[in-house]
Design a protein around this motif. Structure first.
Motif, PDB file in Angstrom:
ATOM      1  N   ALA A 171       0.832  -1.208   0.000  1.00 16.80           N
ATOM      2  CA  ALA A 171       0.000   0.000   0.000  1.00 16.80           C
ATOM      3  C   ALA A 171       0.863   1.254   0.000  1.00 16.80           C
ATOM      4  N   ALA A 172       1.940   1.255   0.782  1.00 20.96           N
ATOM      5  CA  ALA A 172       2.821   2.425   0.839  1.00 20.96           C
ATOM      6  C   ALA A 172       3.516   2.653  -0.499  1.00 20.96           C
ATOM      7  N   PHE A 173       4.032   1.597  -1.121  1.00 24.88           N
ATOM      8  CA  PHE A 173       4.664   1.728  -2.437  1.00 24.88           C
ATOM      9  C   PHE A 173       3.676   2.323  -3.430  1.00 24.88           C
ATOM     10  N   SER A 174       2.496   1.729  -3.496  1.00 23.45           N
ATOM     11  CA  SER A 174       1.504   2.176  -4.483  1.00 23.45           C
ATOM     12  C   SER A 174       1.118   3.636  -4.259  1.00 23.45           C
ATOM     13  N   HIS A 175       0.921   4.000  -2.992  1.00 18.96           N
ATOM     14  CA  HIS A 175       0.521   5.367  -2.697  1.00 18.96           C
ATOM     15  C   HIS A 175       1.608   6.356  -3.104  1.00 18.96           C
ATOM     16  N   LEU A 176       2.839   6.078  -2.733  1.00 17.35           N
ATOM     17  CA  LEU A 176       3.928   7.013  -3.031  1.00 17.35           C
ATOM     18  C   LEU A 176       4.198   7.095  -4.533  1.00 17.35           C
ATOM     19  N   LEU A 177       4.194   5.971  -5.218  1.00 16.38           N
ATOM     20  CA  LEU A 177       4.436   5.987  -6.660  1.00 16.38           C
ATOM     21  C   LEU A 177       3.300   6.674  -7.413  1.00 16.38           C
ATOM     22  N   SER A 178       2.059   6.407  -7.003  1.00 17.05           N
ATOM     23  CA  SER A 178       0.913   7.050  -7.648  1.00 17.05           C
ATOM     24  C   SER A 178       0.921   8.552  -7.406  1.00 17.05           C
ATOM     25  N   ALA A 179       1.306   8.954  -6.193  1.00 21.95           N
ATOM     26  CA  ALA A 179       1.371  10.389  -5.885  1.00 21.95           C
ATOM     27  C   ALA A 179       2.433  11.076  -6.730  1.00 21.95           C
TER      28      ALA A 179
ATOM     29  N   ALA B 208      23.156   9.235 -12.923  1.00 23.89           N
ATOM     30  CA  ALA B 208      22.943   9.989 -11.687  1.00 23.89           C
ATOM     31  C   ALA B 208      21.678  10.823 -11.791  1.00 23.89           C
ATOM     32  N   GLY B 209      20.856  10.772 -10.747  1.00 23.18           N
ATOM     33  CA  GLY B 209      19.638  11.576 -10.703  1.00 23.18           C
ATOM     34  C   GLY B 209      18.531  11.120 -11.619  1.00 23.18           C
ATOM     35  N   SER B 210      18.605   9.867 -12.125  1.00 28.94           N
ATOM     36  CA  SER B 210      17.626   9.419 -13.122  1.00 28.94           C
ATOM     37  C   SER B 210      16.405   8.743 -12.521  1.00 28.94           C
ATOM     38  N   CYS B 211      16.439   8.402 -11.238  1.00 31.62           N
ATOM     39  CA  CYS B 211      15.371   7.588 -10.646  1.00 31.62           C
ATOM     40  C   CYS B 211      14.502   8.395  -9.696  1.00 31.62           C
ATOM     41  N   ARG B 212      13.243   8.026  -9.644  1.00 29.61           N
ATOM     42  CA  ARG B 212      12.320   8.640  -8.683  1.00 29.61           C
ATOM     43  C   ARG B 212      12.075   7.737  -7.479  1.00 29.61           C
ATOM     44  N   PHE B 213      12.398   6.441  -7.618  1.00 27.17           N
ATOM     45  CA  PHE B 213      12.131   5.485  -6.535  1.00 27.17           C
ATOM     46  C   PHE B 213      13.146   4.356  -6.631  1.00 27.17           C
TER      47      PHE B 213
ATOM     48  N   PRO C  75       6.804  -1.984   9.844  1.00 28.81           N
ATOM     49  CA  PRO C  75       7.493  -3.095  10.512  1.00 28.81           C
ATOM     50  C   PRO C  75       8.646  -3.673   9.704  1.00 28.81           C
ATOM     51  N   MET C  76       8.620  -3.557   8.371  1.00 32.75           N
ATOM     52  CA  MET C  76       9.644  -4.185   7.540  1.00 32.75           C
ATOM     53  C   MET C  76      10.580  -3.197   6.856  1.00 32.75           C
ATOM     54  N   LYS C  77      10.118  -1.982   6.560  1.00 29.52           N
ATOM     55  CA  LYS C  77      10.901  -1.115   5.691  1.00 29.52           C
ATOM     56  C   LYS C  77      11.050   0.310   6.246  1.00 29.52           C
ATOM     57  N   PHE C  78      12.189   0.889   5.913  1.00 31.24           N
ATOM     58  CA  PHE C  78      12.502   2.291   6.179  1.00 31.24           C
ATOM     59  C   PHE C  78      12.373   3.042   4.851  1.00 31.24           C
ATOM     60  N   TYR C  79      11.626   4.144   4.853  1.00 30.34           N
ATOM     61  CA  TYR C  79      11.479   4.978   3.658  1.00 30.34           C
ATOM     62  C   TYR C  79      12.135   6.322   3.946  1.00 30.34           C
ATOM     63  N   GLY C  80      12.951   6.782   3.014  1.00 22.78           N
ATOM     64  CA  GLY C  80      13.631   8.049   3.234  1.00 22.78           C
ATOM     65  C   GLY C  80      13.924   8.772   1.933  1.00 22.78           C
ATOM     66  N   THR C  81      14.534   9.940   2.068  1.00 21.25           N
ATOM     67  CA  THR C  81      14.895  10.752   0.920  1.00 21.25           C
ATOM     68  C   THR C  81      16.068  11.639   1.288  1.00 21.25           C
ATOM     69  N   TRP C  82      16.830  12.027   0.294  1.00 22.06           N
ATOM     70  CA  TRP C  82      17.853  13.054   0.491  1.00 22.06           C
ATOM     71  C   TRP C  82      17.298  14.422   0.076  1.00 22.06           C
ATOM     72  N   GLY C  83      15.990  14.444  -0.189  1.00 20.47           N
ATOM     73  CA  GLY C  83      15.335  15.682  -0.584  1.00 20.47           C
ATOM     74  C   GLY C  83      14.369  16.165   0.479  1.00 20.47           C
ATOM     75  N   ASP C  84      13.157  16.519   0.055  1.00 20.81           N
ATOM     76  CA  ASP C  84      12.153  17.128   0.934  1.00 20.81           C
ATOM     77  C   ASP C  84      11.331  16.044   1.626  1.00 20.81           C
ATOM     78  N   ALA C  85      11.745  15.671   2.831  1.00 22.77           N
ATOM     79  CA  ALA C  85      11.028  14.631   3.572  1.00 22.77           C
ATOM     80  C   ALA C  85       9.648  15.099   3.999  1.00 22.77           C
ATOM     81  N   GLY C  86       9.506  16.378   4.312  1.00 24.48           N
ATOM     82  CA  GLY C  86       8.209  16.907   4.732  1.00 24.48           C
ATOM     83  C   GLY C  86       7.150  16.745   3.661  1.00 24.48           C
ATOM     84  N   ALA C  87       7.508  16.988   2.413  1.00 18.76           N
ATOM     85  CA  ALA C  87       6.547  16.832   1.322  1.00 18.76           C
ATOM     86  C   ALA C  87       6.109  15.378   1.191  1.00 18.76           C
ATOM     87  N   ALA C  88       7.043  14.459   1.358  1.00 14.88           N
ATOM     88  CA  ALA C  88       6.687  13.039   1.268  1.00 14.88           C
ATOM     89  C   ALA C  88       5.771  12.624   2.414  1.00 14.88           C
ATOM     90  N   ARG C  89       6.020  13.146   3.616  1.00 14.21           N
ATOM     91  CA  ARG C  89       5.136  12.827   4.743  1.00 14.21           C
ATOM     92  C   ARG C  89       3.740  13.381   4.504  1.00 14.21           C
TER      93      ARG C  89
END
Length: 290
Positions: free
Chosen positions: A29-37, A132-137, A199-213
């Motif tokens: 659900a988290a993958f789908s939500h973040l990728l769809s967003a 470098a910089g080619s991926c979104r996820f 419980p299984m995964k850590f999600y992070g970014t080197w960019g704007d974490a607030g926007a992702a939250r």
């Protein structure tokens, strides 16, 4: 029977849950939500997975590819590991079931074309073949050894666009302390900002974490039987999603309820008294020893 033969006779999966693996509902659900967003916001970019096992998560990543985007999978599959520690880990956990042919069969059950596959240790991607910089996820779920995970995190950092997201598996399991060490080292010294913990995964970014939250909080997770909490780690705010824990009354089995309903009233009352007594006894502290 050799693993190649097992893969050859295994029927193609009819649904995604038929694919073996440890990619569970909350993270799907988290993958789908973040990728769809990302797609809804007009964010484009390739997707990278380091370690894929038999394709359960790769199939979902492929679901979210937009025209012109590329999914790259890097996994040893049935190749020999490059060092003794990695070989021992594979022999213990994956060697009997993990083959490239099984992955390809599973993926093609749901998609017309295979992703780009790099059958090699994930360390080969440090050569810059992922622009470098080619991926979104980026999803990292390969080796559990500290040195390898640290290298995979560096690959992810290079591959990700400014606000791209990385998902790191097994960051808190008792049998994967090397992953934990590498993940939290990246947070405390490498600029990785936490976004979400499951419980299984850590999600992070080197960019704007607030926007992702904020993107995650647009969804009513509680209505889907998940819990939502927030913590602060070294000055970084992070969300936590987990499964709601239901009370024993909520999870009492249907057969048991049906049996109680069908018993005569006297027998039903007697059964309930016995069950209540057993519950009360379990709640009492143990008797002191002589």
């Amino acid at each position: 029977m050799p693993s190649e033969a097992i893969a050859a006779v295994r029927p193609a999966p009819q649904k995604r849950d038929d694919i073996p693996g440890w990619f569970f509902g909350l993270d799907r659900a988290a993958f789908s939500h973040l990728l769809s967003a990302q797609t809804a916001a007009g964010v484009t970019g390739d997707v990278l997975e380091l370690g894929s096992y038999l394709g359960r998560s790769a199939v979902l990543l492929g679901d979210h590819l937009q025209p012109g985007e590329r999914l790259t999978i890097c996994d040893l599959f049935d190749s020999e590991a490059g060092d003794a520690d990695n070989a021992a880990e594979m022999t213990m956990s994956y060697r009997k079931t993990l083959t490239r042919s099984a992955f390809e069969s599973n993926y093609l059950a749901f998609h017309r074309e295979l992703p780009e596959i790099v059958q090699a240790p994930t360390s080969v991607l440090a050569d810059g073949r992922i622009p470098a910089g080619s991926c979104r996820f980026v999803h990292v779920d390969a080796s559990h050894l500290y040195e390898h995970v640290s290298g995979d995190i560096l690959v992810a950092r290079s591959a990700l666009a400014e606000d791209g997201l990385v998902a790191l598996d097994d960051y808190r399991s008792e049998h994967t302390p090397g992953v934990s060490a590498a993940v939290w080292e990246a947070v405390f010294t490498g600029g990785l900002r936490p976004v979400l913990l499951t419980p299984m995964k850590f999600y992070g970014t080197w960019g704007d974490a607030g926007a992702a939250r904020r993107t995650l909080l647009e969804r009513d997770w509680r209505a889907e039987d998940y819990t939502v909490d927030e913590d602060t780690i070294a000055g970084h705010r992070v969300l936590r999603l987990n499964y709601q824990v239901k009370s024993p009354a909520q999870v009492r089995s249907t057969p048991r309820r049906l049996a109680l309903d069908l018993l005569p009233p006297v027998a039903t009352r007697a059964t309930r008294r016995v069950l209540r007594t057993l519950r009360e006894r379990r709640a009492l502290p143990p008797a002191p020893s002589a």
